[in-house]
Design an enzyme around this catalytic site. Structure first.
Site, PDB file in Angstrom:
ATOM      1  N   GLU A 128     -10.740   3.423   4.835  1.00 53.90           N
ATOM      2  CA  GLU A 128     -10.508   2.264   5.444  1.00 53.90           C
ATOM      3  C   GLU A 128      -9.331   1.476   4.869  1.00 53.90           C
ATOM      4  OE1 GLU A 128     -14.188  -0.460   5.236  1.00 53.90           O
ATOM      5  OE2 GLU A 128     -13.077  -1.620   6.632  1.00 53.90           O
TER       6      GLU A 128
ATOM      7  N   HIS B 206     -25.134  -3.425  -0.078  1.00 54.45           N
ATOM      8  CA  HIS B 206     -24.121  -3.773   1.016  1.00 54.45           C
ATOM      9  C   HIS B 206     -23.565  -2.527   1.588  1.00 54.45           C
ATOM     10  CE1 HIS B 206     -20.532  -5.980   2.685  1.00 54.45           C
ATOM     11  NE2 HIS B 206     -20.055  -5.008   2.512  1.00 54.45           N
ATOM     12  N   GLU B 207     -23.345  -1.598   0.742  1.00 51.23           N
ATOM     13  CA  GLU B 207     -22.757  -0.534   1.298  1.00 51.23           C
ATOM     14  C   GLU B 207     -23.772   0.329   2.419  1.00 51.23           C
ATOM     15  OE1 GLU B 207     -19.588  -0.615   1.358  1.00 51.23           O
ATOM     16  OE2 GLU B 207     -19.315  -1.922  -0.549  1.00 51.23           O
TER      17      GLU B 207
ATOM     18  N   HIS C 232     -24.378  -1.156   5.566  1.00 53.55           N
ATOM     19  CA  HIS C 232     -23.229  -0.920   6.523  1.00 53.55           C
ATOM     20  C   HIS C 232     -23.833   0.353   7.561  1.00 53.55           C
ATOM     21  CE1 HIS C 232     -19.831  -3.356   6.036  1.00 53.55           C
ATOM     22  NE2 HIS C 232     -19.753  -3.057   4.778  1.00 53.55           N
TER      23      HIS C 232
HETATM   24  N1  BES Z   1     -15.611  -1.781   3.676  1.00 52.22           N
HETATM   25  C1  BES Z   1     -15.581  -2.414   2.552  1.00 52.22           C
HETATM   26  C2  BES Z   1     -14.771  -1.509   1.567  1.00 52.22           C
HETATM   27  C3  BES Z   1     -13.286  -1.836   1.966  1.00 52.22           C
HETATM   28  C4  BES Z   1     -12.602  -3.105   1.859  1.00 52.22           C
HETATM   29  C5  BES Z   1     -12.453  -0.897   2.351  1.00 52.22           C
HETATM   30  C6  BES Z   1     -11.251  -3.360   1.939  1.00 52.22           C
HETATM   31  C7  BES Z   1     -11.120  -1.019   2.708  1.00 52.22           C
HETATM   32  C8  BES Z   1     -10.366  -2.154   2.523  1.00 52.22           C
HETATM   33  C9  BES Z   1     -16.785  -2.505   1.672  1.00 52.22           C
HETATM   34  O1  BES Z   1     -18.021  -2.352   2.523  1.00 52.22           O
HETATM   35  C10 BES Z   1     -16.709  -3.651   1.047  1.00 52.22           C
HETATM   36  O2  BES Z   1     -16.929  -4.780   1.581  1.00 52.22           O
HETATM   37  N2  BES Z   1     -16.710  -3.742  -0.233  1.00 52.22           N
HETATM   38  C11 BES Z   1     -16.609  -4.824  -1.244  1.00 52.22           C
HETATM   39  C12 BES Z   1     -17.701  -5.064  -1.858  1.00 52.22           C
HETATM   40  C13 BES Z   1     -18.891  -5.653  -1.034  1.00 52.22           C
HETATM   41  C14 BES Z   1     -20.153  -5.902  -2.177  1.00 52.22           C
HETATM   42  C15 BES Z   1     -18.595  -7.120  -0.576  1.00 52.22           C
HETATM   43  C16 BES Z   1     -15.413  -4.559  -1.976  1.00 52.22           C
HETATM   44  O3  BES Z   1     -15.024  -3.584  -2.280  1.00 52.22           O
HETATM   45  O4  BES Z   1     -14.922  -5.464  -2.685  1.00 52.22           O
HETATM   46 ZN    ZN Z   2     -18.585  -4.144   3.310  1.00 53.07          ZN
END
Ligand code: BES
Ligand code: ZN
Length: 876
Positions: free
Chosen positions: A126, A302-303, A306
């Site tokens: 991603e 969180h993950e 999803h």
């Molecule tokens: N889908 C994201 C990870 C991600 C973020 C992939 C940006 C590519 C680019 C994941 O679900 C996410 O949101 N992660 C957050 C932490 C979350 C608890 C808010 C992160 O990685 O900061």
């Molecule tokens: Zn996320």
């Protein structure tokens, strides 16, 4: 600057893909510098679209061969440029395309696509990383069923993991082996993942409510298995909670999490194979703080969440990012609230929203929760998309009520299952479930900027009439000069001077379930026949992401701090009071005057210390940060004056109520061994914030206690809190403790990160040299995102007086590091650059120095699209 860095992607330009991919077979033979990937795609024309050429995305790929239905395609039949592969004469029927690419994971410093971390192979796809593995329709509305075959040397990568269920594994000649993973759920490529390496496993299982037994695995660097237990526990609690709170059940036989030490973000929700920054997995009492435990719990949840909000239902395009991220943040916030203290969680979330999102929303990088355009999607994983996105879901729940909200969610989870959806489709589910018109509410998704709501109260003692006037105004943001009125739910309550709650019914205007909904620019509530002006507790629980302007008197604040039945607003009363003093103090300091201190505030804090909810009292005692104060001042900020004002208030409080704080510190001494639960964490938080104030106000007592606590602590929370207190006071005790800590944890990178951050945050002129010196520390590395963020990121983002030094040396250091980092890892460089987003609010001298540093970055050639995008918008 790259020639195409000005490329703009627009929401309005969305068109469905001309081609669809039904199945993908990835066959990856892992090698340090020559990984071969054979991708077999079954494509078909999209029946809803006119036929067109097949344009596949690709990024830094070496193409070895290309075949259509097993016949090699001559190079004359396709064209490749920097970002695409175009097949000119595609048959207008389903066909098979075989793409062979060669990758160099060891040279992948961007940490996107397939890369190496601590000797292991892992992926991050991603948003647009899959195109660094093979040529593909790398967009979220192309969903395919993936099968992954991973081949590796058995000694180098005994563990081979992919998405879905493992269907086959076996040995191959010459010490090689393979595993085949199959994921039956169609998914976009950004959810693809594979891992190969020497990893230790902590296993468990969970049986879903319909009886599916799921094997759980947390994979960590071998030797660290004993730090994975809490993550596993949090995962099991998340799986149970999602069934109970949202009816979401897990849908595969395996769920794996892999912790890696090189990761750009926090964690990633790849289907059935989440990959985590190890900082959000590994914890032991000796190495992790209470805050670390809380983060791990929240991010694991969180993950995992999803899996439904993101994976089963994904986004049609990246403009819809808040569809999965805002909603999933809301879900993880609710999970943590249920697992811990709802009020304390809300306070922490609002603190974070104000410090990150409000700052973004009032600066050059402001954008709507659903943006209309972007240059670089990596730069739109923002506090606005995430945190404000979560607030919009929270408002929706307030406006509809819990029951209709749940019905709307149920409808969304069934109706949109298996699709790549839009915000419109999401909102339609709530319209259909509730029968309400949400057209006006939906404007929140398209309008940037934080609405300011001014409340004016008029009480006429003669008639007993009490009027509350509401006026909303949203400041202009880049590209959006004129703003519309939003739908703003404002939760209200009333109190008498003695703290009794009053149940008032307006004679004009409407309050439903204690919520007034402001829908137009101006509105009013009128009450008749009151004996005295009630105390208004507004925006309870922070019912909308707005700036509330209300002239609450100090007396009213003190009543609310003592009696408000909403713990959030009790806290807010103290914050508001403190902010008033801090802001006045900073302005006085800037003008060379001594700030005025109001002893009633410290008295009220001393009184609050006697409460039962330790975590909440700790929040009440924690003053707004320097960045918060600067944001409140808004223009011509002098960061030194802000720092002095805050230090001055802490000192005054510590001097006045030091003996109470000391007694509290003693009374909270625990004899039990450490547990990370929220109740005992709350007591530690209170004890440590009390010690901090004591050490500032009565250093002769407090610093000795801090030294004692540093030495005797049996857990990282107390040890690090004591170290942080010592670090605020220059002298040999500080340096001794810092040296001791470094030796004690020299082999533990995640603990050293805390040590780096702490030193980078010391608000003293010497810190700049300290940061430079620490960059030479053997435990530091520019290549590892966690190290870089903990030293340089912390200096830029959490040490406003030193980053914004009057001589500009803070900007010089950080901008040089950004320029260097951009060559290896643009995403991380762009994130650190975010620290400059408040530059226009500084006093003129610093503003000029910051601008010069930004221009120097902008003038670099080459510059990544990531950094180029942020620096351009920051300067605009
Ligand atoms: N889908 C994201 C990870 C991600 C973020 C992939 C940006 C590519 C680019 C994941 O679900 C996410 O949101 N992660 C957050 C932490 C979350 C608890 C808010 C992160 O990685 O900061
Ligand atoms: Zn996320």
């Amino acid at each position: 600057m790259r020639p195409d860095s000005a490329r703009i992607i627009r929401l309005a330009d969305y068109t469905a893909p001309a081609w669809l991919i039904e199945t993908v077979h990835i066959d990856a033979t892992l090698d340090d510098t020559r990984t071969r990937v054979i991708a077999t795609l079954h494509l078909k024309p999209n029946p809803n679209m006119a036929s067109g050429p097949l344009v596949l995305d690709g990024d830094e790929l070496v193409l070895e061969s290309l075949a259509l239905d097993d016949v090699t395609i001559p190079t004359s039949a396709y064209t490749i440029d920097r970002r695409t592969l175009t097949l000119n004469n595609t048959p207008n029927r389903p066909f098979k395309l075989t793409v062979i690419t060669l990758l160099d994971p060891a040279a992948n410093t961007q940490l996107m696509g397939l890369y190496r971390s601590s000797g292991n192979y892992c992926t991050q796809c991603e948003a647009e990383g899959f195109r660094r593995i093979t040529f593909f329709l790398d967009r979220p509305d192309v969903m395919a069923v993936f099968t992954t075959r991973i081949v590796a040397k058995k000694d180098e990568a005994p563990v081979l993991l992919g998405n879905g269920n493992r269907v086959e594994a076996g040995d191959l000649p010459d010490g090689w082996h393979y595993a085949i993973w199959h994921d039956p759920h169609p998914k976009p490529a950004y959810l693809f993942a594979l891992v190969g390496g020497r990893l230790g496993k902590v296993g468990g299982s969970f049986t879903t409510r319909s009886g599916r037994k799921v094997e759980l695995g947390i994979y960590v660097e071998s030797g660290k298995e004993n730090r994975a237990g809490y993550a596993l526990d949090a995962l099991i609690r998340s799986m149970r909670w999602d069934e109970e709170a949202f009816g979401c059940e897990y849908d595969l036989d395996v769920f794996n999490i892999v912790a890696v030490s090189d990761f750009n973000m926090g964690a990633m929700e790849n289907k059935g194979l989440n990959i985590f920054n190890d900082k959000y997995v590994l914890a032991s009492p000796e190495t992790a703080t209470d805050a670390d435990y809380a983060n791990i719990e929240a991010i694991i949840a969180h993950e995992y969440f999803h899996n439904w909000t993101g994976n089963r239902i994904t986004c049609r395009d990246w403009f819809q990012l808040c569809l999965k991220e805002g909603l999933t943040v809301f879900r993880d916030q609710e999970f943590s609230a249920d697992q811990r203290s709802r009020a304390v969680k809300r306070i922490a979330d609002v603190r974070n929203l104000r410090s990150q999102q409000f700052t973004e929303d009032s600066g050059p990088l402001a954008h709507p929760v659903r943006p209309y355009e972007y240059h670089e999607i990596n730069n739109f994983y923002t506090p606005t998309v995430y945190e404000k996105g979560a607030e919009l879901i929270r408002m929706l729940k307030i406006l509809l009520g819990a029951e209709l909200f749940r019905q709307g969610m149920d409808l969304y989870l069934t109706r949109c299952d298996g699709t790549a959806a839009t915000i419109e489709e999401f909102i339609q589910c709530f319209v259909d479930a509730s029968g309400r018109d949400l057209t006006h509410f939906a404007k929140w998704y398209g309008q940037a900027g934080t609405p300011h709501v001014a409340i004016t109260e008029i009480f006429d003692p003669a008639s007993g009439q009490y009027r509350i006037g509401f006026t909303q105004m949203t400041p202009a943001t880049p590209g959006q000069p004129a703003k519309e009125a939003m739908v703003i739910p404002i939760a209200l309550a009333f109190f008498a001077k003695d703290g009794q709650e009053l149940k008032l019914k307006p004679s004009l205007g409407q309050i439903d379930n204690d919520v007034f909904v402001l829908e137009s620019e101006k509105s009013e509530l009128v009450f008749e026949a009151l004996k005295e002006k009630p105390i208004l507790s507004a925006l309870r629980g922070f019912s909308a992401p707005i700036v509330l302007q209300i002239d609450t008197t100090d007396e009213e604040r003190l009543v609310m701090l003592a009696h408000d039945t909403d713990p959030f607003n009790r806290w807010q009363a103290a914050q508001g009071y403190a902010m008033k003093l801090l802001k006045a103090g900073a302005i006085a300091k800037r003008e060379g005057r001594e700030p005025y201190f109001d002893s009633r505030f410290a008295d009220a804090l001393a009184h609050a210390l006697r409460g039962q909810d330790h975590a909440l009292i700790a929040q009440v005692l924690a003053l707004p940060s320097e960045n918060d104060i600067a944001r409140e001042i808004g223009a011509d900020v002098d960061p030194d004056a802000v720092r002095e004002s805050r230090l001055g208030l802490r000192k005054a409080i510590g001097e006045q109520i030091g003996h109470e704080l000391h007694a509290l510190w003693l009374s909270l001494t625990s004899t039990e061994s450490y547990r990370p639960d929220s109740k005992s964490a709350g007591s530690r938080a209170l004890r440590n914030v009390a010690l901090d104030l004591l050490a500032v106000g009565m250093p002769e007592i407090g610093l000795g206690l801090a030294e004692q606590q540093y030495r005797s602590a049996d857990n990282m929370t107390d040890r690090f809190a004591a170290l942080a207190i010592l670090a605020q006071h220059s002298g040999p005790a500080r340096e001794e403790a810092l040296t001791h800590f470094a030796h004690a944890f020299e082999t533990d990178p995640l603990v050293l990160d805390k040590w780096f951050s702490l030193q980078a945050s010391i608000p003293e002129a010497e810190t700049l040299d300290r940061v430079k010196r620490l960059m030479g520390h053997p435990g530091f590395s520019m290549k590892n995102p966690n190290r870089l963020r903990s030293l340089v990121g912390a200096f830029a983002a959490s040490n406003p007086s030193q980053f914004n030094r009057a001589d500009g040396a803070g900007y010089d250091l950080v901008s040089d590091i950004i320029i260097n980092t951009d060559r290896a890892n643009p995403q991380v460089a762009a994130r650190i650059l975010g620290a400059f987003k408040t530059w226009r609010t500084l006093e003129p001298k610093r503003r000029a120095l910051a601008e010069a540093a930004l221009r120097k970055i902008a003038d670099q050639d080459p510059l990544s699209p990531d950094v180029s995008d942020i620096v351009t918008r920051t300067l605009a």
